[in-house]
Every structure is written in C-alpha cells, then in structure tokens.
Scaffold this motif. Sequence first.
Motif, mmCIF file in Angstrom:
data_model
loop_
_atom_site.group_PDB
_atom_site.id
_atom_site.type_symbol
_atom_site.label_atom_id
_atom_site.label_comp_id
_atom_site.label_asym_id
_atom_site.label_seq_id
_atom_site.Cartn_x
_atom_site.Cartn_y
_atom_site.Cartn_z
ATOM 1 N N THR A 378 42.604 46.539 -9.530
ATOM 2 C CA THR A 378 43.631 47.221 -9.349
ATOM 3 C C THR A 378 44.530 46.108 -10.185
ATOM 4 O OG1 THR A 378 42.569 49.320 -7.918
ATOM 5 C CG2 THR A 378 45.139 49.051 -8.311
ATOM 6 N N SER A 381 44.405 44.465 -13.630
ATOM 7 C CA SER A 381 44.637 46.061 -15.028
ATOM 8 C C SER A 381 45.675 46.192 -14.274
ATOM 9 C CB SER A 381 43.618 47.437 -13.960
ATOM 10 O OG SER A 381 44.228 48.341 -14.888
ATOM 11 N N ASP A 382 46.678 46.649 -13.716
ATOM 12 C CA ASP A 382 48.000 46.817 -13.667
ATOM 13 C C ASP A 382 48.774 46.021 -13.821
ATOM 14 O OD1 ASP A 382 47.595 49.086 -12.014
ATOM 15 O OD2 ASP A 382 48.452 48.393 -9.851
ATOM 16 N N GLY A 384 47.923 43.678 -16.457
ATOM 17 C CA GLY A 384 47.232 43.056 -17.816
ATOM 18 C C GLY A 384 46.585 42.307 -17.967
ATOM 19 N N SER A 399 34.473 47.309 -15.349
ATOM 20 C CA SER A 399 35.406 47.849 -17.129
ATOM 21 C C SER A 399 35.970 48.835 -17.076
ATOM 22 C CB SER A 399 33.783 47.580 -17.889
ATOM 23 O OG SER A 399 33.114 49.226 -16.872
ATOM 24 N N THR A 400 35.960 49.702 -15.586
ATOM 25 C CA THR A 400 36.839 50.624 -15.472
ATOM 26 C C THR A 400 38.107 50.388 -15.025
ATOM 27 O OG1 THR A 400 35.672 50.735 -13.303
ATOM 28 C CG2 THR A 400 34.449 52.471 -14.463
ATOM 29 N N PHE A 401 37.700 49.217 -14.914
ATOM 30 C CA PHE A 401 39.728 49.022 -14.691
ATOM 31 C C PHE A 401 40.058 48.011 -15.634
ATOM 32 C CE2 PHE A 401 37.951 49.239 -10.499
ATOM 33 C CZ PHE A 401 39.083 49.053 -9.726
ATOM 34 N N VAL A 402 39.734 48.382 -17.539
ATOM 35 C CA VAL A 402 40.341 47.777 -18.575
ATOM 36 C C VAL A 402 40.324 48.673 -19.407
ATOM 37 C CG1 VAL A 402 39.782 45.784 -19.792
ATOM 38 C CG2 VAL A 402 38.315 45.266 -17.883
ATOM 39 N N GLN A 403 41.569 47.891 -19.864
ATOM 40 C CA GLN A 403 41.917 49.401 -21.527
ATOM 41 C C GLN A 403 42.206 48.175 -23.212
ATOM 42 O OE1 GLN A 403 46.339 50.638 -19.804
ATOM 43 N NE2 GLN A 403 44.915 52.144 -18.694
ATOM 44 N N ASN A 404 41.609 48.735 -23.435
ATOM 45 C CA ASN A 404 41.691 48.309 -25.228
ATOM 46 C C ASN A 404 40.975 47.438 -24.800
ATOM 47 O OD1 ASN A 404 43.852 49.929 -25.490
ATOM 48 N ND2 ASN A 404 45.492 49.295 -25.078
ATOM 49 N N VAL A 405 39.620 47.224 -24.871
ATOM 50 C CA VAL A 405 38.928 46.151 -24.715
ATOM 51 C C VAL A 405 37.188 46.400 -25.286
ATOM 52 C CG1 VAL A 405 37.054 44.874 -23.233
ATOM 53 C CG2 VAL A 405 39.680 44.911 -22.064
#
Length: 474
Positions: A378, A381-382, A384, A399-405
């Motif tokens: 977390t 993720s927060d 970046g 992978s559920t904590f990753v954005q724009n990958v």
Amino acid sequence: MSRKRMGWSRWVALTLVLALSAMIAACGSGTKNNEGASAGNSTSPSAANTESQQPANDPQVEITIWDQVNPDDIGKLVGEELQKGFEEKYPNIIVKHELPPNGTNDREVFVTAMAGGNGPDAYSVAYFPVIGDWVKQGFALDLSDYWNGLADKDQYLKSAMEGATIDGKVYGIPNFMYATGLLYNKKLFADVGLDPNKAPANWDEFAEYAQKLTKPEKNQYGYALLGMDWADWWFEYYVWQAGGDLTTRNADGTVTLDFSKEPAVKALQYYKDLKWKYKGVQKNVLQGIDENKTDFFQGRAAMILFGSDGFAQLVQNGIDLNDIGFAPFPVGPAGKAPSQVGGQYWIVNPKTSKEKQDAAFKYVEYMTSKEALEKMLTFQSDNGIMPNLLSVRNDVDPSTFVQNVPAGLVAGVRKAAESTQLEYFLKERLSPYVVKAVQKVLVDEKADPLTELKAVEELAQREVADPYNKEIKE
C-alpha cells in the motif's frame, strides 16, 4: 544476489527496490554495503496500554534485530509503522533495532558475528542458496515446531519454502522472492524488424536476435552477457536449458560435481558462440552487472536477464514500461527453460535462549504476515513505487496494488514463475571455479569448453567437494 551473492537481490542491492524489499523483511536495512554507516541501536518503547495478543503480565524479553530504519530510507515512515505495530501487539517483547556492523559484504558480516557469538536473534537476509550452508554451520534454528503451529503456513508458496526445507525440517520463513526472465527493449526490436511482442523462443532464435540487434556503429549490442563477478549465476540457467545442472546433491547429503557433463559443456559452447561466432554481446565480456544494466537502461543492450523485483529500477532510469517486454528464458536443447527463483529468508539464532527464540519467531511471523506485506505494498502504491511482482504468499497479490503497469509485464512474470528451479547446490563454495571456466572461453577464442570445465572440476573436487563429502560422512 552474489556469490558474493547468489541471487537477484545483489542486482538491486544499492537501489530502491532492495531497500524496499529489505524493509518488507526487516523494516529498513539488509543492504550489501554498510560502509560509512555508524552502528547504533534504539530500544523500542513498550505499549502496555495497547490491546495485544500477549498478556501484559508475561515476562519481558529483549531481542536484537538488525533492522534499524535509516533516516534517509524512502520507506522510513512505513518501516517505523510496522515496527510500532509489532510493539503494540507484543508489548512484553522489547526489540533493539540495530544496524548491522560495518562491512562490504552482508554475508561475511553475519557469519563473522555469529561465529563470534554476537549475531542478532533473528536475521532477514538469509539468501536462498546459502541457507543450507548456514544450517550446517549452526547459524539457523530448526523452526519446524514453530512452522507447524502457524495457522496460515499453507499461504506461503511451496517454491518459496523449498530452499528452507532441509531433510524434512524448516529453517527459514521467506520474506522476499523473485523469478528471473528475459527483459528486452521493444523499440530496438522494432528498429531491426523483429516483432516487439515476441521474445526469442529457443537458443537458435536467441542467437539470431542477438546478432541482428548488434549494431557496432550505433554502440549497440544484442545481449548483455554476465562474465564478471558471479558469471556462474546466469551461466547455470543455460546448463538447465541444456538438461542438466552444475552439481547433484545426493541422497546421503554429499555432492557430485557435474561441470564436465554434456549439459554444462553444451551451455559453455553456446556461451562461447554468442561471443565469438555470433558476436552478439558486449565487447568487454568481463564487465560487471552494474555496467550491464546501465547498458540496458541507456539503450546500448537490447536484451538482458532480469528479475521480477527489478522493475522499479527501470522507472527510476526513465524507461517507459510500455517499451519493454518480459518473457521466460528461451528453451535450450532439453526443451525447457526454468526460471531461477531466489530471495531471502528470516532465520532465528540457535545460540540464543529459548525465551529469545520464541520472541524472535513472533517478530518473524509478524513481519512476513499478510498484514505487513500488504501495508508495504500500500505504501509503495501510494508513493508511485513499482513493487516486486512476485509475492511469497498466495494471499498477497502485488499486481492489485499496481496502476498503469502493462498487463503483458505482469503476465510475463507469472509465466516465468510457472517453471522454477533453485540455484545449484553448494554454489556459494563452487562459484569461483565455474566462473574461471566461463571467463576463459569468453576471453580466449581457442579455449575448449570441455577442457576448461574438466580442469576446474578437478580442482573443485580436491579443494571443495572431497572435504565437504568427508565432513558429511563423518
């Protein structure tokens, strides 16, 4: 990681990603190089008025952990939060958080401290390939009873537990692991007419790609080959792809050297061909891993071996993750290409008191819990930060904590992790011998792979295998 470190963490030893992975394990330390750091400690305050699983009237016990949070750690706040969470849960356990003693190699520092009776009560950086040696040296406690009492023990990946399970006993709890694969530059692929979404599938294609991607006039080459430091680290993958391994651990615990057997000879011939026949690697084949990765980051190397824990480095170096691909290794003559799996275990000091061992294991259990790992994810993720895409637990999905990958990267890591293998047995002791043969064929075009492997095998047999086997039989 090294032989000096055997494993992938050495790759990221001085980067953000290891700092974070080490903090997952130890909330702040665990890097390879502590030179210039001032040793110190801080005693955690108790929190007797906080709700805890441990009764407040339990005897107080003090343990020492090498995980003091450095003031300049990017994850300082979350590291301290995790430590505080343990204090609140177990107010009767007082943890002295210390920096490891100064030294250039964390393994040597730990072994020296343990041999001198000054080791920590628990240690988070017992690498997958060395834990067996440390068990044999009496540096790791048999944790089987603790392990059998864990309610969530089935949540730990079987592949993560394999290296710590020796003769049916459990000696370590995994806190971090990675799987390796082939990382490549999609733009450079497209520039030479290769499909940017298709990695080479086998040795023939790999050699063809490396040759095609080598453009001396552009200071560009196809594959960053590792010939320095721990050359056996990557070379062993090719031995696996040829259908063998560099050693065999026998049923009685002894070791058989397989350096001169056909798979190893085939692999070394292929290595030699990549350099001299296909000319698809860098000119300086004896450069180290740091130079190799710099070449990839700056677009000079089109392909390199990589770990699932290293993507943060790419982002740090300004690489758009959409411009890279990650895939399992190309298969060799044996029709297979297992990923090397590696990482770190928590171990407990067998030379300390039972009271301290009980407390130390509670700390280990907490720091490898779903709660702790997800708190770190977390935080990443927060802020970046790209996490390691492979978890030691089934119930934690990074992978559920990753954005724009790109989904392709996540899929590539998962695909590579489907078939895994631990590094060859007794690697820590045998690495220098294998490296010598690898380097010889890379710098001398006339060197014969079989001859060189036989020579180092005979030497390693006398200096390592024979004494080791004699000790085992005694």
